[in-house]
Design an enzyme around this catalytic site. Structure first.
Site, PDB file in Angstrom:
ATOM      1  N   CYS A 135      33.638  81.351  48.953  1.00  4.67           N
ATOM      2  CA  CYS A 135      35.043  81.629  48.603  1.00  4.67           C
ATOM      3  C   CYS A 135      35.427  81.195  47.184  1.00  4.67           C
ATOM      4  O   CYS A 135      36.071  81.935  46.452  1.00  4.67           O
ATOM      5  CB  CYS A 135      35.969  80.880  49.556  1.00  4.67           C
ATOM      6  SG  CYS A 135      36.150  81.676  51.143  1.00  4.67           S
TER       7      CYS A 135
ATOM      8  N   VAL B 232      37.534  83.282  44.424  1.00 13.40           N
ATOM      9  CA  VAL B 232      38.961  83.053  44.171  1.00 13.40           C
ATOM     10  C   VAL B 232      39.219  82.908  42.671  1.00 13.40           C
ATOM     11  O   VAL B 232      40.175  83.457  42.139  1.00 13.40           O
ATOM     12  CB  VAL B 232      39.456  81.804  44.943  1.00 13.40           C
ATOM     13  CG1 VAL B 232      40.849  81.416  44.517  1.00 13.40           C
ATOM     14  CG2 VAL B 232      39.425  82.062  46.446  1.00 13.40           C
TER      15      VAL B 232
HETATM   16  S1  SF4 Z   1      35.129  78.258  52.551  1.00 13.62           S
HETATM   17 FE1  SF4 Z   1      34.845  80.485  52.585  1.00 13.62          FE
HETATM   18  S2  SF4 Z   1      32.674  80.828  52.127  1.00 13.62           S
HETATM   19 FE2  SF4 Z   1      32.924  78.684  52.687  1.00 13.62          FE
HETATM   20  S3  SF4 Z   1      32.433  78.644  54.864  1.00 13.62           S
HETATM   21 FE3  SF4 Z   1      34.670  78.836  54.673  1.00 13.62          FE
HETATM   22  S4  SF4 Z   1      35.059  81.040  54.746  1.00 13.62           S
HETATM   23 FE4  SF4 Z   1      32.867  80.770  54.354  1.00 13.62          FE
END
Ligand code: SF4
Length: 487
Positions: free
Chosen positions: A131, A135
């Site tokens: 993520c 982002v």
């Molecule tokens: S922060 Fe985002 S990439 Fe990391 S485990 Fe959670 S959903 Fe998956």
């Protein structure tokens, strides 16, 4: 002091209030409120995109999955595979932290590429994002180009990469994105005019059942069809324990994957988990291109075998015809224990389609069908499948719902059993019904991923598991006078 006495509750809730709410959450009134819920997801039966990308990477020889992003995310994917397969899942992360989030993750990526290349000596690294870099908008294309220009990895070193934003799609989409990138990287410049490998490229899609991969290979061997399985995780996650640790056991050979662009035919077997791959393959690979559903149950296995026969001009082998007969016999023998039973199902679209076909063939009702990441197209296709049988009447589809919704369904409109993954065990327990763990992940049972679910053998396995459980329940719960030797 006992452990119980040491617990200090923040809020004391009177016992009768706990009892009242426990009852209330099983009611129609609560179900309506639960289904009106919008902003919150509770126990979703899907994982995020990068987890799928990691699975695709594990399917290739000598390949190290590389997470550009947070270390905790990488641990989550690894531990999920580790718990499901009970095998190591070696992968690295460039461990972005606060400074990476502010200044971008290029330094992390470059340092980690250099370390991983030097220390773990992989033949290929497959890079995908969690993520955080998505982002902040990290430019993976530029970062990787810069890494090559700085000599961190050689110019011709295979370094496929995929953007796998977790706030979009699910693990099957990450798998698809990573697989396209791996195929693009490995096949670049490898297409030879007039060359045909004579092979089938088989793409099973996101599937964590190693038995399924072996079953595909066995079927192709019976046919005498040469093949390349893209991406083959069967050895990666089911390798012999002989005292030697191998960081990269198994996987599709990189040279075979490179030459797959010159194949005679390419067949993808999970249209939802390989949609992008199929589109790209159609535009770029030589030969014939076919996309089919996963071969769960007899009809879908028949369709696969007939397609293989057509593509390669070979008759369906007698041995497979005999297996079909065995599966039909097993279905007939077990029919009485499953016919008319209602099931609640949840999982990935490709698996769901498979469960539904199989249950309808057995005269059972796939009654509550829940897809936590679905589209109108998925819904339409499931409905079309239900419409093919009278047992599909009255069955309902729930798209983009979670397992807390499923619990409401089970408590207000009960079924006989559930099919899915380990996440459903709480709802199944509350409803007092068995859960058949055919999906992914399975954390609380052993060796299930070794038992194929596809093909005629898979149908026999599913029938035996389900029907024997129903018989066992009867034995455990019937009155003494009905406790019989024969069932
Ligand atoms: S922060 Fe985002 S990439 Fe990391 S485990 Fe959670 S959903 Fe998956």
């Amino acid at each position: 002091m006992t452990a119980e006495a040491a617990v200090k509750y923040v809020t004391e809730i009177p016992e009768d209030e706990v009892a009242r709410v426990s009852e209330w959450i099983n009611t129609e009134e609560y179900k309506e409120k639960n289904f009106a819920r919008q902003a919150l997801v509770i126990n979703p039966p899907h994982a995020c995109q990068p987890l799928g990308a990691e699975l695709a990477a594990h399917g290739f020889e000598g390949t190290l999955p590389f997470v550009h992003g947070s270390q905790g995310c990488a641990s989550y994917y690894r531990s999920t595979f580790n718990r499901h397969f009970r095998e190591p899942a070696p992968a690295v992360s460039d461990s972005m932290t606060e400074d990476g989030a502010v200044f971008g993750g290029q330094n992390n990526l470059h340092e980690a590429l250099e370390n991983a290349y030097t220390i773990y000596k992989p033949k290929m690294m497959a890079v995908f994002t969690s993520c955080m870099p998505e982002v902040i908008g990290d430019d993976l294309t530029a970062f990787i180009k810069n890494a090559r220009n700085k000599g961190i990895v050689p110019q011709d070193y295979p370094l496929p990469y995929a953007n796998t934003p977790s706030f979009n799609g699910s693990h099957i989409h990450g798998y698809d994105a990573m697989l396209v990138s791996i195929l693009q990287t490995l096949t670049e410049g490898k297409q030879v005019e007039g060359r045909c490998t004579g092979k089938l490229n088989l793409i099973p899609g996101f599937d964590c059942n190693t038995g399924n991969y072996r079953e595909y290979k066995r079927i192709l061997k019976e046919f005498g069809i040469p093949y390349t399985l893209l991406a083959d995780i069967s050895e990666t996650f089911d390798s012999p324990l002989d005292g030697t640790y191998r960081p990269y056991p198994g996987g599709t050979k990189l040279e075979d994957a490179a030459d797959s662009i010159n194949g005679k035919a390419t067949l993808t077997l999970a249209p939802y988990a390989s949609a992008k791959t199929f589109t790209w393959v159609k535009d770029n690979f030589s030969g014939t291109h076919v996309s089919m559903p996963m071969p769960f149950g007899v009809a879908k296995t028949d369709a696969l075998l007939m397609k293989l026969s057509e593509l390669f001009g070979k008759p369906v082998p007698e041995s497979l015809k005999a297996e079909r007969g065995n599966a039909v016999d097993a279905m007939t023998d077990a029919h009485q224990y499953i016919h008319g039973k209602k099931f609640a199902l949840y999982g990935d679209p490709d698996y769901l389609m498979g469960y539904i076909s199989f249950l309808l063939e057995m005269g059972a009702k796939p009654y509550h069908i829940l897809c936590s990441k679905g589209t109108k197209k998925v819904e339409k296709e499931i409905q079309a499948l239900l419409d093919t049988s009278q047992d599909g009447k009255g069955c309902k589809i729930y798209i983009n719902k979670d397992l807390w919704h499923m619990r409401s369904l089970l408590m207000t409109d009960p079924v006989d059993a559930m099919i899915g993954d380990t996440h459903g065990k709480f709802a199944a327990r509350d409803a007092g019904i068995p859960l058949f763990r055919f999906g992914f992940p399975v954390f609380d049972r052993v060796n299930l991923h070794r038992h194929p679910l596809i093909g005629y053998q898979g149908a026999i396995n599913m029938i035996s598991t389900i029907c024997n459980k129903f018989i066992e329940i009867k034995d455990e719960t019937c009155e003494e006078r009905y406790f019989e030797m024969m069932r």
